[in-house]
Design an enzyme around this catalytic site. Structure first.
Site, PDB file in Angstrom:
ATOM      1  CE  LYS A   1      -3.005   0.702   2.364  1.00 44.86           C
ATOM      2  NZ  LYS A   1      -1.581   0.567   2.076  1.00 44.86           N
ATOM      3  CB  THR A   2       0.426  -3.164   5.604  1.00 39.48           C
ATOM      4  OG1 THR A   2       0.217  -1.815   5.190  1.00 39.48           O
ATOM      5  CG2 THR A   2       1.912  -3.456   5.634  1.00 39.48           C
TER       6      THR A   2
ATOM      7  CD  GLN B   1      -8.311   5.614   2.863  1.00 36.11           C
ATOM      8  OE1 GLN B   1      -7.485   6.255   3.511  1.00 36.11           O
ATOM      9  NE2 GLN B   1      -8.447   4.305   2.994  1.00 36.11           N
TER      10      GLN B   1
ATOM     11  CG  ASP C   1       0.211   0.020  -0.697  1.00 37.92           C
ATOM     12  OD1 ASP C   1      -1.010  -0.190  -0.596  1.00 37.92           O
ATOM     13  OD2 ASP C   1       0.889   0.557   0.194  1.00 37.92           O
ATOM     14  CD  GLU C   2      -2.070   3.975   0.023  1.00 40.91           C
ATOM     15  OE1 GLU C   2      -3.177   4.241  -0.477  1.00 40.91           O
ATOM     16  OE2 GLU C   2      -1.860   3.955   1.246  1.00 40.91           O
TER      17      GLU C   2
ATOM     18  NE  ARG D   1      -7.007   8.856   7.950  1.00 40.96           N
ATOM     19  CZ  ARG D   1      -6.717   7.674   7.419  1.00 40.96           C
ATOM     20  NH1 ARG D   1      -5.543   7.130   7.633  1.00 40.96           N
ATOM     21  NH2 ARG D   1      -7.599   7.022   6.693  1.00 40.96           N
TER      22      ARG D   1
END
Length: 679
Positions: free
Chosen positions: A32-33, A245, A214-215, A582
Site C-alpha cells: 500500500k505504501t 486490521q 492512510d490507515e 506479522r
C-alpha cells in the site's frame, strides 16, 4: 509509464486514479505504501497537480517520513507536498487560523503531565480520579462534544457525567485563560473553525484539492468529520486501509468509517490490493480462513506471491513455564542457525503474559526488547509492590517508604512528609521512626491516616513467613482496590495478580523462601544493562501492527486470554488476523493447558481461533509434559550440545524432572525439557 513499471495491475489501477472518491482496500503486506506514494508522484509529476494542492495524512511520524522519502524520490523535483500526521496538520492549521476562534496563534501545546497538573488545580483530587476525568474529557473531544452539549444530552447523561462535564468546562476555561492547547484540541479546534464558517471550509477544500488518508480504518469520529469538511467543494479523497486490521475500537477508532465509505461519498471507486508480498502460503491460508468468520467486513482474500512454506507449528504446554522454556529452546536454535535475532518476535494479547517469557529469556541470556511498554518488573504497580516488600524487609529504607506512603492515597501531603524528614534528619532516625511520632504535625486527619498505615505495617511485620505475608498483604494494604479505580485498572490489577501468583508459585516450590532472597532474584532478573547487539522482540499484538518478522511466536491462544472475555469478538478476530500476518516465513502458535492468573492456577481451553483457522493438533508441532518427562534410570538420551548420555538419577523439580546424566564419564544435571530420547 516508468512510475508504474514495478506495480501489479491493481496497484496501477489505484495509482492512476485522478478525480473522485476512491477506497483502496489494502490487505496486509500488499504494497500500500508503494501505491500511495506512486499515486502522489503521478498526480504531481505526470498530471501536473500543484504539490501544494495535495494533502496526505497518516497516523505516525515514522510512516509519514517513509512516505515522504519514497514520494520525493519518485517526483525528483523541488515539489513539496504536505504529507504528515493528522495532529501535525492540525497544529499547522491552527498556527494559521486559530484567530478565527478569537485566540492568538502563540498558543502552547501541553502534554499529558501538564493536563494532570491542571486537572489537579481545577478538580478536588482528593475525591476524584484524575486519570478518569482526563479520559472522559479526551473522549468528549473526539466525539466531538463540548461541555454544554454533554450537559444538554439528558437522555444518556449520568450523575457522574454531569460532574465530569463541569470539570471539563473548568479545564477548558483554564486552557483558554493561558492560551493552552492539548493534544485533542489539535483536531477539535480545526474542526470547530471549519464547522463555524462554511465559506472558509469551502476555501480550504479548494486549497486541498487531492486528499489521501492512510490507515483509514483507524480514524475516529472527529477525524472523519474534519475530512468531510475538507471535501466541502469536491470529493477527491482517496482513503487506504484494511477493515480486517481495525483493532483500535477501544481508543475511539470507528470501523464504520471504512465500511460505510462507499455510501458516504458519491461514485466511489473501489480497488482491492490482495497480492501479498510478505508471508508464505501456509500463513496466508490460516489468516484468510480465520477472518472469513467476521460478518462486518467488505471482503477480500490475500493471494500469496511466495511458495507455501513451512506449516504453522502449534505448541501445546502444560503451563506457562514449559511454554516459555520451549519457546526459548526454539529461539536459541534459530539464532544458532544464523537467524538474526531482530527477525524473531513473541506476541501476546494480555500484557501479564510477558512475565514468564521475560524471565525465561533472562535465565537463558537471550537479549530481548519489550516494545509494548516497560518490562514486567518496571511497571508502576509492580514497582509499588516491590517497594512495599523492600520496606517490609528493611523499615530503614526511606526511599521505598516515600514511594509507598501515598499508595494507596492516604492524604499525606508533601509538606507533612518534609516535616517528618527534617525531624528524622535532626534525630538521626529513619523516616518510619519519625512517622511514629504523632506530635510533628497538627492535622488530626493526617495523623489518623499515618497511624493506620503504621498499624498495617506492624501487622505485616509480625507474619511468620513469606506465605503468610503475601496472604495478608492485600487485606491490609488494598493495593488492587487502589489501581482498580483507574482507567487502565483491569490491566494493572491483572499484573498485580500475576506478581502474587508468581511469588506463591515460588513459595510452593520452596516453602522456606525468604523475602530478601526473592527480592535479590527480582533485582538480578531486571538487570539488562549489558545487553548489546541484535535482540528478539516481545510485544503486544497492538504494538506489532505495521511490523513484520521472519519468525513469529504468538502465546496465550486460550479462551479468556485470546479472545479476552467480554470482548468484541470480531475485533478480537481482527487482532488475531493482524498477529498472524506479522509472520513472513514461520509462525508458532502456543497454547497452555493452565496459567497462573488473578491469584490462582486456572485450567484453560484452546482458543476458538485455532479451530476457525482449521489448524488441528494432528498436523501440529505438539509439545506437552508427556514429551519431556517420565525418564528413568538407564534411559539413553540426546542433548543438542553434550550429545548422547545415559540417565543415572531422576529427581522431581516441580512438574518437571532434574536428570543426572553421564556424558562420556562427565555427569551433568539437566532439566528434562532440554533432552530427548536417543532411541
Amino acid at each position: 509509464m516508468n512510475l508504474f513499471k514495478d506495480l501489479n495491475s491493481s496497484q496501477k489501477e489505484a495509482a492512476s486514479h485522478i478525480d473522485g472518491a476512491m477506497l483502496i482496500l489494502a490487505g496486509a503486506g500488499s504494497g500500500k505504501t508503494k501505491t500511495i506514494t506512486t499515486r502522489l508522484a503521478y498526480l504531481i509529476k505526470e498530471v501536473g497537480i500543484p504539490a501544494s494542492s495535495t494533502l496526505t495524512l497518516t497516523f505516525t511520524n515514522k510512516a509519514a517520513s517513509v512516505m515522504r522519502t519514497r514520494a520525493l524520490s519518485l517526483i525528483n523535483s523541488n515539489a513539496n507536498p504536505l504529507l504528515c500526521t493528522f495532529h501535525k496538520f492540525g497544529l499547522m492549521f491552527l498556527r494559521m487560523h486559530i484567530e478565527k476562534l478569537g485566540r492568538k496563534n502563540d498558543f502552547i501545546v501541553i502534554d499529558s503531565d501538564d493536563i494532570k497538573k491542571i486537572l489537579k488545580e481545577v478538580v478536588d483530587s482528593s475525591k476524584e480520579n484524575i486519570s478518569t476525568i482526563s479520559y472522559f474529557i479526551s473522549t468528549c473531544k473526539n466525539i466531538p462534544k463540548s461541555p454544554d452539549e454533554i450537559l444538554k444530552d439528558l437522555k444518556i447523561i449520568q450523575d457522574s457525567d454531569k460532574t465530569y462535564a463541569k470539570y471539563y468546562q473548568k479545564y477548558q476555561d483554564y486552557l483558554l485563560k493561558y492560551n493552552f492547547v492539548d493534544f485533542d484540541d489539535l483536531l477539535l479546534l480545526p474542526y470547530q473553525i471549519l464547522e463555524n464558517d462554511l465559506e472558509f471550509a469551502k476555501t480550504q477544500s479548494n486549497f486541498y484539492q487531492y486528499i489521501t488518508v492512510d490507515e483509514y480504518q483507524d480514524t475516529n469520529t472527529l477525524q472523519y468529520k474534519i475530512l468531510k469538511k475538507l471535501c466541502t467543494s469536491h470529493e477527491n479523497i482517496c482513503v487506504v486501509g484494511d477493515d480486517d486490521q481495525s483493532i483500535y475500537g477501544w481508543r475511539g477508532a470507528k470501523i464504520e468509517n471504512i465500511l460505510n465509505f462507499q455510501s458516504q461519498f458519491n461514485n466511489v471507486k473501489l480497488v482491492k490490493l490482495e497480492q501479498n508480498y510478505r508471508s508464505v502460503g501456509s500463513i496466508l491460508n490460516a489468516a484468510n480462513i480465520l477472518i472469513e468468520h467476521n460478518k462486518k467486513r467488505l471482503g477480500k482474500t490475500l493471494v500469496c506471491t511466495k511458495d507455501h512454506g513451512e506449516e504453522i507449528k502449534l505448541i501445546y504446554s502444560d503451563d506457562e513455564k514449559l511454554e516459555s522454556a520451549t519457546i526459548c529452546k526454539k529461539i536459541k536454535e534459530l539464532i544458532q542457525n544464523k537467524t538474526p535475532a531482530n527477525e524473531i518476535a513473541v506476541l501476546f494479547r494480555v500484557n501479564a503474559l510477558s512475565r514468564s517469557i521475560e524471565e525465561a529469556f533472562m535465565r537463558e541470556k537471550i537479549a530481548y526488547k519489550l516494545l509494548s511498554g516497560m518490562r514486567f518488573y518496571e511497571r508502576l504497580e509492580i514497582k509499588d509492590l516491590i517497594a512495599y516488600l523492600r520496606f517490609l524487609a528493611n523499615t530503614d529504607d526511606d526511599f521505598s517508604l516515600k514511594r509507598i506512603i501515598n499508595r494507596p492515597k492516604r492524604g499525606i501531603g508533601e509538606s507533612s512528609i518534609k516535616k517528618f524528614e527534617e525531624y528524622a534528619k535532626k534525630e538521626k532516625i529513619s523516616l518510619f521512626e519519625a512517622l511514629c511520632n504523632p506530635n510533628i504535625i497538627s492535622s488530626k486527619k493526617t495523623n489518623h491516616e499515618i497511624q493506620k498505615f503504621i498499624h498495617s505495617i506492624y501487622e505485616l511485620l509480625e507474619c511468620q513467613n513469606l506465605k503468610q505475608l503475601i496472604d495478608q498483604f492485600e487485606e491490609k494494604i488494598k493495593l488492587k482496590d487502589f489501581y482498580k479505580e483507574q482507567i487502565d485498572g483491569e490491566d494493572r490489577v491483572a499484573n498485580i495478580c500475576e506478581f502474587y501468583a508468581n511469588l506463591n508459585d515460588k513459595i510452593k516450590q520452596n516453602p522456606d523462601l525468604k523475602l530478601n532472597d526473592f527480592l535479590s532474584e527480582i533485582s538480578l532478573l531486571s538487570d539488562q544493562d549489558n545487553l548489546d547487539g541484535d535482540c528478539v522482540y516481545i510485544m503486544s499484538i497492538h504494538a506489532s501492527k505495521g511490523l513484520e518478522f521472519d519468525h513469529v511466536f504468538i502465546i496465550g491462544l486460550e479462551e479468556g486470554f485470546f479472545p479476552v472475555d467480554n470482548s468484541d469478538i470480531e475485533e478480537e478476530r481482527r487482532l488475531a488476523y493482524v498477529a498472524i500476518t506479522r509472520a513472513k516465513k514461520q509462525l508458532h502458535l502456543s497454547v497452555s493447558n493452565s496459567r497462573f492468573y488473578r491469584g490462582s492456577r486456572t485450567k484453560l481451553f484452546p482458543s476458538r481461533f485455532l479451530e476457525e483457522s482449521k489448524l488441528s493438533q494432528d498436523s501440529s508441532y505438539f509439545i506437552s509434559q508427556k514429551n519431556v518427562s517420565n525418564y528413568k534410570k538407564g534411559d539413553l538420551i540426546k542433548h543438542k550440545i553434550f550429545g548422547i548420555g545415559r540417565v543415572v538419577d531422576v529427581n522431581k523439580n516441580g512438574k518437571e524432572e532434574r536428570l543426572k546424566i553421564n556424558f562420556g564419564g562427565i555427569e551433568r544435571t539437566i532439566l528434562s525439557s532440554f533432552v530427548e530420547r536417543a532411541v
